[in-house]
Design a protein around this motif. Structure first.
Motif, PDB file in Angstrom:
ATOM      1  N   THR A  88       0.834  -1.196   0.000  1.00  0.00           N
ATOM      2  CA  THR A  88       0.000   0.000   0.000  1.00  0.00           C
ATOM      3  C   THR A  88       0.874   1.253   0.000  1.00  0.00           C
ATOM      4  O   THR A  88       2.049   1.215   0.364  1.00  0.00           O
ATOM      5  CB  THR A  88      -0.915   0.025   1.224  1.00  0.00           C
ATOM      6  N   HIS A  89       0.267   2.361  -0.395  1.00  0.00           N
ATOM      7  CA  HIS A  89       0.949   3.661  -0.350  1.00  0.00           C
ATOM      8  C   HIS A  89       1.250   4.018   1.110  1.00  0.00           C
ATOM      9  O   HIS A  89       0.486   3.664   2.020  1.00  0.00           O
ATOM     10  CB  HIS A  89       0.059   4.719  -1.000  1.00  0.00           C
ATOM     11  N   PRO A  90       2.351   4.732   1.370  1.00  0.00           N
ATOM     12  CA  PRO A  90       2.689   5.069   2.760  1.00  0.00           C
ATOM     13  C   PRO A  90       1.586   5.822   3.502  1.00  0.00           C
ATOM     14  O   PRO A  90       1.488   5.726   4.728  1.00  0.00           O
ATOM     15  CB  PRO A  90       3.949   5.939   2.608  1.00  0.00           C
ATOM     16  N   ASN A  91       0.737   6.575   2.788  1.00  0.00           N
ATOM     17  CA  ASN A  91      -0.340   7.313   3.452  1.00  0.00           C
ATOM     18  C   ASN A  91      -1.598   6.490   3.656  1.00  0.00           C
ATOM     19  O   ASN A  91      -2.570   6.974   4.237  1.00  0.00           O
ATOM     20  CB  ASN A  91      -0.694   8.569   2.646  1.00  0.00           C
ATOM     21  N   ILE A  92      -1.613   5.240   3.186  1.00  0.00           N
ATOM     22  CA  ILE A  92      -2.773   4.355   3.328  1.00  0.00           C
ATOM     23  C   ILE A  92      -2.618   3.534   4.608  1.00  0.00           C
ATOM     24  O   ILE A  92      -1.510   3.109   4.973  1.00  0.00           O
ATOM     25  CB  ILE A  92      -2.913   3.438   2.099  1.00  0.00           C
ATOM     26  N   ASP A  93      -3.735   3.296   5.275  1.00  0.00           N
ATOM     27  CA  ASP A  93      -3.748   2.493   6.503  1.00  0.00           C
ATOM     28  C   ASP A  93      -3.491   1.028   6.140  1.00  0.00           C
ATOM     29  O   ASP A  93      -4.400   0.309   5.695  1.00  0.00           O
ATOM     30  CB  ASP A  93      -5.097   2.651   7.205  1.00  0.00           C
ATOM     31  N   LYS A  94      -2.250   0.591   6.309  1.00  0.00           N
ATOM     32  CA  LYS A  94      -1.857  -0.762   5.909  1.00  0.00           C
ATOM     33  C   LYS A  94      -2.536  -1.817   6.775  1.00  0.00           C
ATOM     34  O   LYS A  94      -2.945  -2.877   6.281  1.00  0.00           O
ATOM     35  CB  LYS A  94      -0.330  -0.894   5.997  1.00  0.00           C
ATOM     36  N   LYS A  95      -2.665  -1.565   8.072  1.00  0.00           N
ATOM     37  CA  LYS A  95      -3.278  -2.539   8.970  1.00  0.00           C
ATOM     38  C   LYS A  95      -4.738  -2.769   8.598  1.00  0.00           C
ATOM     39  O   LYS A  95      -5.221  -3.908   8.566  1.00  0.00           O
ATOM     40  CB  LYS A  95      -3.165  -2.052  10.412  1.00  0.00           C
ATOM     41  N   LEU A  96      -5.466  -1.689   8.308  1.00  0.00           N
ATOM     42  CA  LEU A  96      -6.869  -1.821   7.915  1.00  0.00           C
ATOM     43  C   LEU A  96      -7.009  -2.603   6.615  1.00  0.00           C
ATOM     44  O   LEU A  96      -7.924  -3.432   6.472  1.00  0.00           O
ATOM     45  CB  LEU A  96      -7.485  -0.431   7.764  1.00  0.00           C
ATOM     46  N   PHE A  97      -6.101  -2.364   5.667  1.00  0.00           N
ATOM     47  CA  PHE A  97      -6.166  -3.101   4.398  1.00  0.00           C
ATOM     48  C   PHE A  97      -5.874  -4.588   4.607  1.00  0.00           C
ATOM     49  O   PHE A  97      -6.526  -5.446   4.020  1.00  0.00           O
ATOM     50  CB  PHE A  97      -5.181  -2.508   3.395  1.00  0.00           C
ATOM     51  N   THR A  98      -4.904  -4.900   5.475  1.00  0.00           N
ATOM     52  CA  THR A  98      -4.556  -6.302   5.726  1.00  0.00           C
ATOM     53  C   THR A  98      -5.710  -7.049   6.380  1.00  0.00           C
ATOM     54  O   THR A  98      -5.964  -8.217   6.069  1.00  0.00           O
ATOM     55  CB  THR A  98      -3.299  -6.376   6.606  1.00  0.00           C
ATOM     56  N   GLN A  99      -6.421  -6.384   7.275  1.00  0.00           N
ATOM     57  CA  GLN A  99      -7.491  -7.048   8.014  1.00  0.00           C
ATOM     58  C   GLN A  99      -8.788  -7.162   7.219  1.00  0.00           C
ATOM     59  O   GLN A  99      -9.451  -8.205   7.267  1.00  0.00           O
ATOM     60  CB  GLN A  99      -7.762  -6.283   9.322  1.00  0.00           C
ATOM     61  N   SER A 100      -9.153  -6.100   6.485  1.00  0.00           N
ATOM     62  CA  SER A 100     -10.476  -6.096   5.847  1.00  0.00           C
ATOM     63  C   SER A 100     -10.468  -5.688   4.380  1.00  0.00           C
ATOM     64  O   SER A 100     -11.527  -5.433   3.811  1.00  0.00           O
ATOM     65  CB  SER A 100     -11.407  -5.148   6.621  1.00  0.00           C
ATOM     66  N   SER A 101      -9.299  -5.572   3.754  1.00  0.00           N
ATOM     67  CA  SER A 101      -9.178  -5.215   2.328  1.00  0.00           C
ATOM     68  C   SER A 101      -9.862  -3.882   2.030  1.00  0.00           C
ATOM     69  O   SER A 101     -10.526  -3.700   1.012  1.00  0.00           O
ATOM     70  CB  SER A 101      -9.772  -6.309   1.433  1.00  0.00           C
ATOM     71  N   VAL A 102      -9.669  -2.913   2.917  1.00  0.00           N
ATOM     72  CA  VAL A 102     -10.235  -1.579   2.749  1.00  0.00           C
ATOM     73  C   VAL A 102      -9.087  -0.586   2.599  1.00  0.00           C
ATOM     74  O   VAL A 102      -8.151  -0.562   3.400  1.00  0.00           O
ATOM     75  CB  VAL A 102     -11.116  -1.188   3.948  1.00  0.00           C
ATOM     76  N   ILE A 103      -9.161   0.232   1.545  1.00  0.00           N
ATOM     77  CA  ILE A 103      -8.153   1.251   1.294  1.00  0.00           C
ATOM     78  C   ILE A 103      -8.669   2.574   1.838  1.00  0.00           C
ATOM     79  O   ILE A 103      -9.676   3.109   1.363  1.00  0.00           O
ATOM     80  CB  ILE A 103      -7.838   1.358  -0.207  1.00  0.00           C
ATOM     81  N   SER A 104      -7.988   3.093   2.856  1.00  0.00           N
ATOM     82  CA  SER A 104      -8.379   4.345   3.482  1.00  0.00           C
ATOM     83  C   SER A 104      -7.135   5.052   3.982  1.00  0.00           C
ATOM     84  O   SER A 104      -6.113   4.412   4.283  1.00  0.00           O
ATOM     85  CB  SER A 104      -9.343   4.082   4.636  1.00  0.00           C
ATOM     86  N   LEU A 105      -7.187   6.375   4.061  1.00  0.00           N
ATOM     87  CA  LEU A 105      -6.052   7.134   4.557  1.00  0.00           C
ATOM     88  C   LEU A 105      -5.835   6.880   6.042  1.00  0.00           C
ATOM     89  O   LEU A 105      -6.775   6.573   6.791  1.00  0.00           O
ATOM     90  CB  LEU A 105      -6.281   8.632   4.316  1.00  0.00           C
ATOM     91  N   LYS A 106      -4.579   6.994   6.473  1.00  0.00           N
ATOM     92  CA  LYS A 106      -4.278   6.815   7.890  1.00  0.00           C
ATOM     93  C   LYS A 106      -5.030   7.826   8.738  1.00  0.00           C
ATOM     94  O   LYS A 106      -5.510   7.502   9.832  1.00  0.00           O
ATOM     95  CB  LYS A 106      -2.762   6.949   8.117  1.00  0.00           C
ATOM     96  N   ASN A 107      -5.130   9.039   8.246  1.00  0.00           N
ATOM     97  CA  ASN A 107      -5.905  10.070   8.930  1.00  0.00           C
ATOM     98  C   ASN A 107      -7.259  10.199   8.229  1.00  0.00           C
ATOM     99  O   ASN A 107      -7.355  10.783   7.150  1.00  0.00           O
ATOM    100  CB  ASN A 107      -5.154  11.399   8.887  1.00  0.00           C
ATOM    101  N   PRO A 108      -8.338   9.652   8.811  1.00  0.00           N
ATOM    102  CA  PRO A 108      -9.643   9.670   8.132  1.00  0.00           C
ATOM    103  C   PRO A 108     -10.160  11.077   7.871  1.00  0.00           C
ATOM    104  O   PRO A 108     -10.981  11.270   6.966  1.00  0.00           O
ATOM    105  CB  PRO A 108     -10.555   8.910   9.102  1.00  0.00           C
ATOM    106  N   GLU A 109      -9.705  12.061   8.626  1.00  0.00           N
ATOM    107  CA  GLU A 109     -10.179  13.422   8.435  1.00  0.00           C
ATOM    108  C   GLU A 109      -9.527  14.106   7.240  1.00  0.00           C
ATOM    109  O   GLU A 109      -9.979  15.160   6.793  1.00  0.00           O
ATOM    110  CB  GLU A 109      -9.912  14.246   9.711  1.00  0.00           C
ATOM    111  N   LYS A 110      -8.463  13.531   6.771  1.00  0.00           N
ATOM    112  CA  LYS A 110      -7.740  14.121   5.646  1.00  0.00           C
ATOM    113  C   LYS A 110      -8.344  13.631   4.328  1.00  0.00           C
ATOM    114  O   LYS A 110      -8.516  12.427   4.129  1.00  0.00           O
ATOM    115  CB  LYS A 110      -6.264  13.751   5.724  1.00  0.00           C
ATOM    116  N   PRO A 111      -8.665  14.524   3.381  1.00  0.00           N
ATOM    117  CA  PRO A 111      -9.269  14.088   2.116  1.00  0.00           C
ATOM    118  C   PRO A 111      -8.208  13.680   1.087  1.00  0.00           C
ATOM    119  O   PRO A 111      -7.046  14.060   1.185  1.00  0.00           O
ATOM    120  CB  PRO A 111     -10.034  15.327   1.652  1.00  0.00           C
ATOM    121  N   PHE A 112      -8.660  12.915   0.101  1.00  0.00           N
ATOM    122  CA  PHE A 112      -7.808  12.614  -1.044  1.00  0.00           C
ATOM    123  C   PHE A 112      -7.704  13.859  -1.930  1.00  0.00           C
ATOM    124  O   PHE A 112      -8.658  14.639  -2.018  1.00  0.00           O
ATOM    125  CB  PHE A 112      -8.394  11.463  -1.868  1.00  0.00           C
ATOM    126  N   PRO A 113      -6.572  14.073  -2.599  1.00  0.00           N
ATOM    127  CA  PRO A 113      -6.457  15.201  -3.536  1.00  0.00           C
ATOM    128  C   PRO A 113      -7.476  15.080  -4.662  1.00  0.00           C
ATOM    129  O   PRO A 113      -7.822  13.976  -5.091  1.00  0.00           O
ATOM    130  CB  PRO A 113      -5.016  15.089  -4.052  1.00  0.00           C
TER     131      PRO A 113
END
Length: 507
Positions: free
Chosen positions: A330-355
């Protein structure tokens, strides 16, 4: 050293091809080459001769000479080394070293000469680098062509869908007893019409058509009307196809194959939703001619693009069934643990938007193997000494669908065009390569063959190169849903899959 010219001439000094690296007139170079045979002495073992102004460095090749013309101040050792490289380049393009072969490959040889010498000075290149530079194989061009072919296919599908809708509407109108295309709301502006029931009177006189039963607009049209004419013998489908042709499309007739390519001056764009995701995979493969996979490597990336700022705080739900040992990252800004557990791609900081408005690679993967069973497409070529060549393909992954498959077989130079005895699909020959094209390969036509005859040795037909595209992911990575981080509401998204060949060789 200062190299004035490189040439291939015959025993009498007649120039077959010549490349000048400094400014020289044609009469001067022809005079220098014509004087060369007269300067050669008999019984001498030298490979160079000198005059008051220039030095000739040469090497015999059967009935021809490879000749370099240099200044007398140049280094003779460097001249000889450069001459050997020129002599190695010639057999790469000319098999029989005849004058006709040299003339046929003149432009290819001149391009190769330019890679060896620039402005009279030797470049630090070898034979392999010259071959790479002259082929000009571009990865970016392959990506562009793969994307363009995918977009053109989607445009064709959209055109067929629109044509079916028009046909369906006409059938419904015909059932109600109305004239197709007639609108009770006032017609089509200032355009006139002629009904199919209006009689045609022959006899040379002009007979006015009956006027329509609606009021004309107060201001007449100043230009030609673009309105549809009622009562035309062509159906609305033909009118729609004619409009496409006027815009630059090439649309095949209904009696012809629908697989004919559609070309347009501008590449159609894919309709993108608020969130657009692209799964891009490329394959690099090298296999042996006698079987066995030397190496196969697949690189993939999931790209995300947010087109609406309101949809920038999202998470992407991904599905993948890994049974081969795919390496995901995953990209360094993506929550790797969340992706490993549930295959969900999300930013580490949920309050931060994607460009917004940028293609961002959020996930990449890699798969490497030497297992022959993992090949998408296997190629088996059987060349015989008598000139008969049999080649066949086999789709190894039956769940895949390959489009625009092209298998390129090199042919001996100077042997002419091959005689095709049997072929599944289409074929095309361009002087030294036989291209075998199959528009579509899936489980319904998972195997096919081609047989042709041409003079040559078994070594002449390798390496075989393969190219194709696919709208299915090899590693089976798909996007299931896109949701907002707050509340989990589903966002509209569009997605596409691009799987293409970076390198596919049978050596």
């Amino acid at each position: 050293m200062v190299l004035l010219a490189a040439a291939v001439c015959n025993r009498t000094g007649k120039a077959i091809i010549s490349r000048q690296f400094v400014e020289m007139t044609r009469s001067r170079i022809e005079g220098l080459l014509a004087a060369f045979p007269k300067l050669m002495g008999t019984g001498k073992q030298h490979t160079f001769v000198e005059t008051e102004s220039v030095r000739y460095v040469y090497q015999p090749l059967e009935k021809l000479y490879v000749l370099l013309i240099t200044t007398k101040a140049s280094n003779i050792l460097e001249d000889l080394e450069t001459l050997r490289l020129f002599a190695k380049v010639l057999p790469e393009y000319c098999r029989n070293m005849e004058e006709t072969d040299i003339v046929d490959q003149a432009f290819s040889l001149i391009f190769a000469f330019d890679e060896i010498v620039a402005l009279g000075y030797r470049e630090n290149v070898n034979l392999a680098q010259i071959r790479t530079f002259t082929e000009m194989d571009s990865h970016e061009e392959k990506v562009f062509q793969a994307v363009r072919q995918t977009q053109e296919k989607e445009a064709r599908d959209q055109m067929k869908k629109k044509a079916k809708e028009i046909q369906q509407r006409n059938r419904e109108i015909a059932k109600t007893g109305r004239n197709p295309g007639f609108n009770t709301g006032g017609g089509f502006g200032s355009g006139s019409y002629r009904s199919e029931t209006t009689p045609v009177i022959d006899g040379g006189s002009n007979v006015d058509s009956p006027k329509p039963a609606y009021n004309k607009p107060s201001k007449p049209s100043t230009g030609p009307s673009r309105a549809l004419k009622l009562g035309s013998k062509k159906k609305d489908v033909d009118t729609f196809v004619g409009q496409l042709q006027s815009e630059g499309e090439r649309v095949s007739d209904s009696s012809k194959s629908l697989n004919a390519p559609i070309t347009k001056s501008t590449t159609p764009t894919i309709n993108q939703e608020k969130v657009h995701l692209v799964v891009e995979e490329k394959i690099s493969l090298t296999a042996g001619r006698d079987g066995g996979l030397q190496n196969m490597e697949i690189h993939g990336m999931l790209k995300l693009k947010v087109n609406d700022e309101k949809a920038s705080k999202i998470k992407v739900l991904v599905t993948y069934n890994d049974t081969r040992g795919i390496q995901l990252q995953t990209h360094p800004n993506i929550d790797k643990k969340l992706f490993t557990q549930s295959s969900v791609i999300s930013l580490k900081n949920p309050e931060k938007p994607f460009p917004v408005g940028q293609d961002i690679g959020v996930l990449k993967w890699r798969f490497q193997t030497q297992d022959e069973a993992c090949m998408p497409l296997s190629i088996n070529c059987w060349p015989n000494e008598n000139g008969e060549v049999n080649i066949e393909y086999e789709l190894e992954q039956e769940n895949m669908e390959l489009e625009d498959v092209q298998i390129s077989i090199p042919c001996p130079t100077g042997a002419g065009a091959p005689v095709i005895n049997e072929c599944d699909g289409e074929h095309h020959f361009d002087k030294k390569t036989l291209h075998w094209r199959l528009p579509f390969i899936d489980s319904s036509n998972k195997s096919g063959s081609m047989e042709f005859t041409i003079k040559g040795h078994p070594e002449d037909f390798f390496p075989i190169t393969v190219s194709f595209t696919s709208k299915k992911s090899y590693c089976d990575i798909t996007v299931n849903d896109v949701q907002q981080v707050d509340g989990g509401a589903t966002e509209k998204f569009s997605s596409e899959i691009i799987f293409f060949v970076e390198k596919y060789e049978i050596v």
